[in-house]
Write a protein that holds these residues in place. Structure first.
Motif, PDB file in Angstrom:
ATOM      1  N   THR A 237       0.850  -1.184   0.000  1.00  0.00           N
ATOM      2  CA  THR A 237       0.000   0.000   0.000  1.00  0.00           C
ATOM      3  C   THR A 237       0.885   1.234   0.000  1.00  0.00           C
ATOM      4  N   LEU A 238       0.624   2.130  -0.941  1.00  0.00           N
ATOM      5  CA  LEU A 238       1.445   3.324  -1.087  1.00  0.00           C
ATOM      6  C   LEU A 238       1.105   4.389  -0.061  1.00  0.00           C
ATOM      7  N   SER A 239       2.136   5.100   0.376  1.00  0.00           N
ATOM      8  CA  SER A 239       1.997   6.291   1.209  1.00  0.00           C
ATOM      9  C   SER A 239       2.305   7.484   0.323  1.00  0.00           C
ATOM     10  N   THR A 240       1.974   8.680   0.803  1.00  0.00           N
ATOM     11  CA  THR A 240       2.289   9.894   0.053  1.00  0.00           C
ATOM     12  C   THR A 240       3.809  10.012  -0.113  1.00  0.00           C
ATOM     13  N   GLY A 241       4.239  10.414  -1.298  1.00  0.00           N
ATOM     14  CA  GLY A 241       5.669  10.560  -1.574  1.00  0.00           C
ATOM     15  C   GLY A 241       6.135   9.518  -2.569  1.00  0.00           C
ATOM     16  N   THR A 242       7.444   9.421  -2.701  1.00  0.00           N
ATOM     17  CA  THR A 242       8.025   8.474  -3.659  1.00  0.00           C
ATOM     18  C   THR A 242       8.476   7.213  -2.943  1.00  0.00           C
ATOM     19  N   SER A 243       8.081   6.087  -3.491  1.00  0.00           N
ATOM     20  CA  SER A 243       8.486   4.766  -2.982  1.00  0.00           C
ATOM     21  C   SER A 243       9.351   4.114  -4.051  1.00  0.00           C
ATOM     22  N   TYR A 244      10.407   3.448  -3.606  1.00  0.00           N
ATOM     23  CA  TYR A 244      11.365   2.830  -4.522  1.00  0.00           C
ATOM     24  C   TYR A 244      11.401   1.327  -4.262  1.00  0.00           C
ATOM     25  N   PHE A 245      11.414   0.555  -5.356  1.00  0.00           N
ATOM     26  CA  PHE A 245      11.439  -0.905  -5.245  1.00  0.00           C
ATOM     27  C   PHE A 245      12.427  -1.458  -6.256  1.00  0.00           C
ATOM     28  N   ILE A 246      13.169  -2.474  -5.827  1.00  0.00           N
ATOM     29  CA  ILE A 246      14.113  -3.137  -6.728  1.00  0.00           C
ATOM     30  C   ILE A 246      13.999  -4.650  -6.559  1.00  0.00           C
ATOM     31  N   CYS A 247      14.506  -5.366  -7.541  1.00  0.00           N
ATOM     32  CA  CYS A 247      14.747  -6.795  -7.398  1.00  0.00           C
ATOM     33  C   CYS A 247      16.216  -6.906  -7.026  1.00  0.00           C
ATOM     34  N   SER A 248      16.503  -7.541  -5.887  1.00  0.00           N
ATOM     35  CA  SER A 248      17.893  -7.620  -5.431  1.00  0.00           C
ATOM     36  C   SER A 248      18.575  -8.920  -5.836  1.00  0.00           C
ATOM     37  N   ARG A 249      17.881  -9.756  -6.574  1.00  0.00           N
ATOM     38  CA  ARG A 249      18.479 -11.019  -6.998  1.00  0.00           C
ATOM     39  C   ARG A 249      19.404 -10.794  -8.192  1.00  0.00           C
ATOM     40  N   PHE A 250      20.531 -11.479  -8.143  1.00  0.00           N
ATOM     41  CA  PHE A 250      21.513 -11.430  -9.218  1.00  0.00           C
ATOM     42  C   PHE A 250      21.790  -9.962  -9.554  1.00  0.00           C
ATOM     43  N   ASP A 251      21.802  -9.558 -10.785  1.00  0.00           N
ATOM     44  CA  ASP A 251      21.981  -8.156 -11.178  1.00  0.00           C
ATOM     45  C   ASP A 251      20.711  -7.611 -11.815  1.00  0.00           C
ATOM     46  N   HIS A 252      19.569  -8.105 -11.419  1.00  0.00           N
ATOM     47  CA  HIS A 252      18.312  -7.730 -12.052  1.00  0.00           C
ATOM     48  C   HIS A 252      18.036  -6.233 -11.975  1.00  0.00           C
ATOM     49  N   CYS A 253      18.358  -5.605 -10.872  1.00  0.00           N
ATOM     50  CA  CYS A 253      18.111  -4.166 -10.740  1.00  0.00           C
ATOM     51  C   CYS A 253      18.884  -3.373 -11.799  1.00  0.00           C
ATOM     52  N   THR A 254      20.109  -3.771 -12.056  1.00  0.00           N
ATOM     53  CA  THR A 254      20.943  -3.018 -13.009  1.00  0.00           C
ATOM     54  C   THR A 254      20.437  -3.117 -14.445  1.00  0.00           C
ATOM     55  N   VAL A 255      19.583  -4.096 -14.713  1.00  0.00           N
ATOM     56  CA  VAL A 255      19.012  -4.205 -16.061  1.00  0.00           C
ATOM     57  C   VAL A 255      17.558  -3.756 -16.084  1.00  0.00           C
TER      58      VAL A 255
END
Length: 129
Positions: A102-120
């Protein structure tokens, strides 16, 4: 003192209007909230970084992350973690494959931390108003 004809009808009409208003106000927050499947029909996968572009999000909206938990996860990070694809030691990893946030006011950041998935590109930044 006797009430005139139609008094009972007016009383019931007034009660009906009050009941209707109560229902509308009690549902106001529910009506406002929306559910968004991250990545659309493809789900939480590679190259979703632009998925939020052009969409409007509100506090109370729910993001649903659908993915294969054998290969991916979801980690809420701060802007530094988002920009550098890093997670803090106290970061909470979600790994059910059907996570709801559930989102709150403002910016929320999410990544996949497995392997190098975030970098791609397996990361998103969502701003809720």
């Amino acid at each position: 003192m006797a009430l005139g004809r139609g008094s009972a009808c007016r009383g019931q009409l007034t009660k009906g209007i009050i009941l209707l208003l109560c229902l509308i106000f009690s549902q106001h927050e529910t009506i406002q909230a929306a559910t968004h499947v991250v990545g659309g029909r493809h789900g939480w996968t590679f190259n979703v970084v632009d998925w939020p572009t052009g969409k409007t999000f509100y506090a109370g909206d729910v993001l649903v992350f659908k993915y294969n938990p054998l290969f991916h996860n979801v980690v809420a990070v701060d802007s530094d973690g988002y920009n550098n694809c890093t997670i803090s030691s106290d970061a909470k990893e979600l790994k059910s494959g059907k996570d709801r946030i559930t989102l709150s006011t403002g910016t929320s950041y999410f990544i996949c931390s497995r392997f190098d998935h975030c970098t791609v590109g397996m990361k998103i930044a969502v701003t809720a108003v």
